[in-house]
Design a protein around this motif. Structure first.
Motif, PDB file in Angstrom:
ATOM      1  N   VAL A 255       0.854  -1.204   0.000  1.00 46.89           N
ATOM      2  CA  VAL A 255       0.000   0.000   0.000  1.00 46.89           C
ATOM      3  C   VAL A 255       0.883   1.245   0.000  1.00 46.89           C
ATOM      4  N   ALA A 256       1.961   1.242   0.781  1.00 49.03           N
ATOM      5  CA  ALA A 256       2.871   2.397   0.815  1.00 49.03           C
ATOM      6  C   ALA A 256       3.470   2.658  -0.574  1.00 49.03           C
ATOM      7  N   ARG A 257       3.845   1.588  -1.272  1.00 51.17           N
ATOM      8  CA  ARG A 257       4.377   1.746  -2.637  1.00 51.17           C
ATOM      9  C   ARG A 257       3.307   2.272  -3.587  1.00 51.17           C
ATOM     10  N   TYR A 258       2.098   1.760  -3.444  1.00 49.61           N
ATOM     11  CA  TYR A 258       0.971   2.194  -4.273  1.00 49.61           C
ATOM     12  C   TYR A 258       0.724   3.695  -4.071  1.00 49.61           C
ATOM     13  N   VAL A 259       0.744   4.123  -2.809  1.00 54.26           N
ATOM     14  CA  VAL A 259       0.514   5.530  -2.469  1.00 54.26           C
ATOM     15  C   VAL A 259       1.621   6.403  -3.060  1.00 54.26           C
ATOM     16  N   ALA A 260       2.864   5.961  -2.914  1.00 54.78           N
ATOM     17  CA  ALA A 260       3.994   6.730  -3.443  1.00 54.78           C
ATOM     18  C   ALA A 260       3.896   6.875  -4.964  1.00 54.78           C
ATOM     19  N   ALA A 261       3.502   5.806  -5.638  1.00 57.74           N
ATOM     20  CA  ALA A 261       3.378   5.845  -7.097  1.00 57.74           C
ATOM     21  C   ALA A 261       2.213   6.717  -7.547  1.00 57.74           C
ATOM     22  N   ALA A 262       1.141   6.743  -6.750  1.00 64.14           N
ATOM     23  CA  ALA A 262      -0.052   7.522  -7.116  1.00 64.14           C
ATOM     24  C   ALA A 262       0.202   9.017  -6.991  1.00 64.14           C
ATOM     25  N   GLY A 263       1.009   9.420  -6.014  1.00 62.25           N
ATOM     26  CA  GLY A 263       1.334  10.834  -5.839  1.00 62.25           C
ATOM     27  C   GLY A 263       0.144  11.728  -5.539  1.00 62.25           C
ATOM     28  N   ALA A 264      -0.877  11.205  -4.885  1.00 60.97           N
ATOM     29  CA  ALA A 264      -2.079  12.001  -4.569  1.00 60.97           C
ATOM     30  C   ALA A 264      -1.790  12.997  -3.448  1.00 60.97           C
ATOM     31  N   ASP A 265      -2.607  14.054  -3.383  1.00 61.80           N
ATOM     32  CA  ASP A 265      -2.481  14.990  -2.274  1.00 61.80           C
ATOM     33  C   ASP A 265      -2.971  14.304  -0.996  1.00 61.80           C
ATOM     34  N   ARG A 266      -2.666  14.901   0.150  1.00 59.40           N
ATOM     35  CA  ARG A 266      -2.968  14.265   1.446  1.00 59.40           C
ATOM     36  C   ARG A 266      -4.450  13.898   1.578  1.00 59.40           C
ATOM     37  N   GLU A 267      -5.340  14.749   1.103  1.00 57.16           N
ATOM     38  CA  GLU A 267      -6.776  14.495   1.244  1.00 57.16           C
ATOM     39  C   GLU A 267      -7.223  13.246   0.488  1.00 57.16           C
ATOM     40  N   HIS A 268      -6.561  12.947  -0.629  1.00 57.08           N
ATOM     41  CA  HIS A 268      -6.946  11.807  -1.458  1.00 57.08           C
ATOM     42  C   HIS A 268      -5.974  10.629  -1.343  1.00 57.08           C
ATOM     43  N   GLU A 269      -5.002  10.751  -0.461  1.00 58.37           N
ATOM     44  CA  GLU A 269      -4.001   9.702  -0.270  1.00 58.37           C
ATOM     45  C   GLU A 269      -4.607   8.521   0.488  1.00 58.37           C
ATOM     46  N   VAL A 270      -4.441   7.339  -0.053  1.00 61.04           N
ATOM     47  CA  VAL A 270      -4.955   6.118   0.574  1.00 61.04           C
ATOM     48  C   VAL A 270      -4.114   5.803   1.809  1.00 61.04           C
ATOM     49  N   PHE A 271      -4.786   5.435   2.915  1.00 62.97           N
ATOM     50  CA  PHE A 271      -4.067   4.971   4.099  1.00 62.97           C
ATOM     51  C   PHE A 271      -4.719   3.699   4.615  1.00 62.97           C
ATOM     52  N   VAL A 272      -3.924   2.887   5.279  1.00 66.29           N
ATOM     53  CA  VAL A 272      -4.388   1.608   5.820  1.00 66.29           C
ATOM     54  C   VAL A 272      -5.080   1.850   7.153  1.00 66.29           C
ATOM     55  N   VAL A 273      -6.303   1.359   7.258  1.00 62.93           N
ATOM     56  CA  VAL A 273      -7.027   1.385   8.518  1.00 62.93           C
ATOM     57  C   VAL A 273      -6.694   0.115   9.292  1.00 62.93           C
ATOM     58  N   ASP A 274      -6.729  -1.026   8.622  1.00 66.56           N
ATOM     59  CA  ASP A 274      -6.411  -2.292   9.274  1.00 66.56           C
ATOM     60  C   ASP A 274      -6.180  -3.367   8.220  1.00 66.56           C
ATOM     61  N   VAL A 275      -5.405  -4.382   8.596  1.00 67.33           N
ATOM     62  CA  VAL A 275      -5.212  -5.564   7.767  1.00 67.33           C
ATOM     63  C   VAL A 275      -5.570  -6.757   8.649  1.00 67.33           C
ATOM     64  N   LEU A 276      -6.533  -7.541   8.209  1.00 60.23           N
ATOM     65  CA  LEU A 276      -6.978  -8.715   8.958  1.00 60.23           C
ATOM     66  C   LEU A 276      -6.625  -9.957   8.159  1.00 60.23           C
ATOM     67  N   VAL A 277      -6.010 -10.928   8.813  1.00 59.14           N
ATOM     68  CA  VAL A 277      -5.633 -12.182   8.163  1.00 59.14           C
ATOM     69  C   VAL A 277      -6.248 -13.314   8.972  1.00 59.14           C
ATOM     70  N   ARG A 278      -7.045 -14.141   8.293  1.00 59.90           N
ATOM     71  CA  ARG A 278      -7.720 -15.260   8.954  1.00 59.90           C
ATOM     72  C   ARG A 278      -7.464 -16.541   8.176  1.00 59.90           C
ATOM     73  N   GLY A 279      -7.579 -17.667   8.865  1.00 58.01           N
ATOM     74  CA  GLY A 279      -7.461 -18.958   8.208  1.00 58.01           C
ATOM     75  C   GLY A 279      -6.019 -19.368   7.985  1.00 58.01           C
TER      76      GLY A 279
END
Length: 181
Positions: A13-37
């Motif tokens: 996600v950090a690489r995706y965000v860096a490549a997208a170059g969006a402004d802070r308001e539109h920058e994707v951030f991780v809320v949570d990652v859940l792994v099950r099974g």
């Protein structure tokens, strides 16, 4: 469980965000990652947002990027397992706020906040979020306008009239957006 997978997803996600170059308001951030099974049927759920709200198309693009990266990385594919399910979505209504940047989108909304007071006793307050300070030097806090009287948790009838309340982010135990009708 799945700490290696969670860290890998966060890095993607950090690489995706860096490549997208969006402004802070539109920058994707991780809320949570859940792994099950386990390897025979692992489920990975990635909750993401932006300060202005995540769009479905953004979730689709991010899903594609992550899936392609996992499938191109033999070591990670072994870790995840061939029969995995990946879901990328927004946190949705009614879920607990897990990332401080989520508060910015909630200004003007009603929140139920459980927090520790000065005596480290847990308190609960329902109020309208009227301000958020996220800068490190300013104390990182929320400003809430209480909806009603404040009640000490566990005490019947002990209600006190209060005005605007400031709560340090580090003192918040749990915060949930209240749905208004």
């Amino acid at each position: 469980m799945g700490e290696k997978i969670k860290e890998y997803i966060r890095e993607l996600v950090a690489r995706y965000v860096a490549a997208a170059g969006a402004d802070r308001e539109h920058e994707v951030f991780v809320v949570d990652v859940l792994v099950r099974g386990g390897e025979s049927g692992r489920k990975i759920e990635l909750l993401v947002d932006t300060e202005s709200g995540i769009e479905v198309g953004e979730c689709v693009r991010l899903t594609r990027e992550i899936r392609d990266a996992i499938e191109a990385d033999e070591e990670m594919l072994r870790e995840v397992g061939e029969m995995y399910q990946l879901t990328v979505s927004s946190p949705g209504l009614g879920g607990a706020i897990r990332n401080e940047r989520q508060y910015l989108r909630q200004v003007g909304h009603l929140l139920k906040v459980q927090y520790l007071d000065a005596e480290d006793e847990e308190q609960e307050l329902v109020g309208r979020l009227v301000g958020v300070e996220l800068e490190e030097g300013s104390g990182q806090l929320l400003r809430l306008e209480p909806k009603a009287k404040k009640k000490k948790k566990g005490q019947k009838g002990a209600q006190v009239e209060i005005g605007p309340v400031e709560i340090a982010l580090g003192r918040i135990v749990k915060a949930v957006v209240e749905i208004e009708f």
